[in-house]
Design a protein around this motif. Structure first.
Motif, PDB file in Angstrom:
ATOM      1  N   ARG A  11       0.829  -1.208   0.000  1.00 25.40           N
ATOM      2  CA  ARG A  11       0.000   0.000   0.000  1.00 25.40           C
ATOM      3  C   ARG A  11       0.862   1.256   0.000  1.00 25.40           C
ATOM      4  O   ARG A  11       1.940   1.283   0.576  1.00 25.40           O
ATOM      5  N   ARG A  12       0.358   2.299  -0.658  1.00 25.07           N
ATOM      6  CA  ARG A  12       1.030   3.586  -0.680  1.00 25.07           C
ATOM      7  C   ARG A  12       0.006   4.701  -0.728  1.00 25.07           C
ATOM      8  O   ARG A  12      -1.177   4.443  -0.920  1.00 25.07           O
ATOM      9  N   ARG A  13       0.471   5.934  -0.524  1.00 20.13           N
ATOM     10  CA  ARG A  13      -0.403   7.101  -0.559  1.00 20.13           C
ATOM     11  C   ARG A  13       0.018   8.026  -1.694  1.00 20.13           C
ATOM     12  O   ARG A  13       1.202   8.257  -1.901  1.00 20.13           O
ATOM     13  N   PHE A  14      -0.976   8.551  -2.403  1.00 14.35           N
ATOM     14  CA  PHE A  14      -0.742   9.559  -3.424  1.00 14.35           C
ATOM     15  C   PHE A  14      -1.140  10.908  -2.813  1.00 14.35           C
ATOM     16  O   PHE A  14      -2.318  11.152  -2.558  1.00 14.35           O
ATOM     17  N   LEU A  15      -0.159  11.780  -2.577  1.00 11.86           N
ATOM     18  CA  LEU A  15      -0.428  13.063  -1.943  1.00 11.86           C
ATOM     19  C   LEU A  15      -0.666  14.138  -3.002  1.00 11.86           C
ATOM     20  O   LEU A  15       0.011  14.171  -4.027  1.00 11.86           O
ATOM     21  N   PRO A  16      -1.629  15.036  -2.766  1.00  9.67           N
ATOM     22  CA  PRO A  16      -1.836  16.132  -3.714  1.00  9.67           C
ATOM     23  C   PRO A  16      -0.688  17.126  -3.616  1.00  9.67           C
ATOM     24  O   PRO A  16      -0.070  17.287  -2.563  1.00  9.67           O
TER      25      PRO A  16
END
Length: 96
Positions: free
Chosen positions: A26-31
């Motif tokens: 899992r990973r996060r896509f940051l704006p």
């Protein structure tokens, strides 16, 4: 401070890193948020907002902050942006 654009409501998304062996983590896509100072021509003052670079381009495309806010849906706007929109509408109504 939440990672949410004050004008478009763009927020953190989640997804997967996929390796060559097709392992998924899992990973996060940051704006891409930036602190920007935009000029409101109706109010005659500058406003500091934390917006995404996509929103900054949209503001430029709509010929300024005032036009962008008047066209934007209230659901996407933060409380500070909603307050600005209300002030702009009030000032324009008084001018007519």
């Amino acid at each position: 401070m939440a990672r949410v654009c004050e004008l478009t409501g763009k927020r953190v998304m989640s997804g997967n890193n996929v390796s060559h062996a097709n392992n998924k983590t899992r990973r996060r896509f940051l704006p891409n948020l930036t602190k920007s100072t935009l000029m409101s021509e109706t109010l005659g003052r500058s406003v500091s907002l934390r917006i995404s670079t996509h929103a900054l381009r949209s503001v430029e495309h709509n010929d300024g902050l005032d036009n962008f806010l008047l066209k934007a849906r209230d659901v996407n706007l933060s409380s500070a942006a909603l307050k600005l929109k209300k002030e702009i509408k009030k000032k324009q109504a008084a001018a007519k």
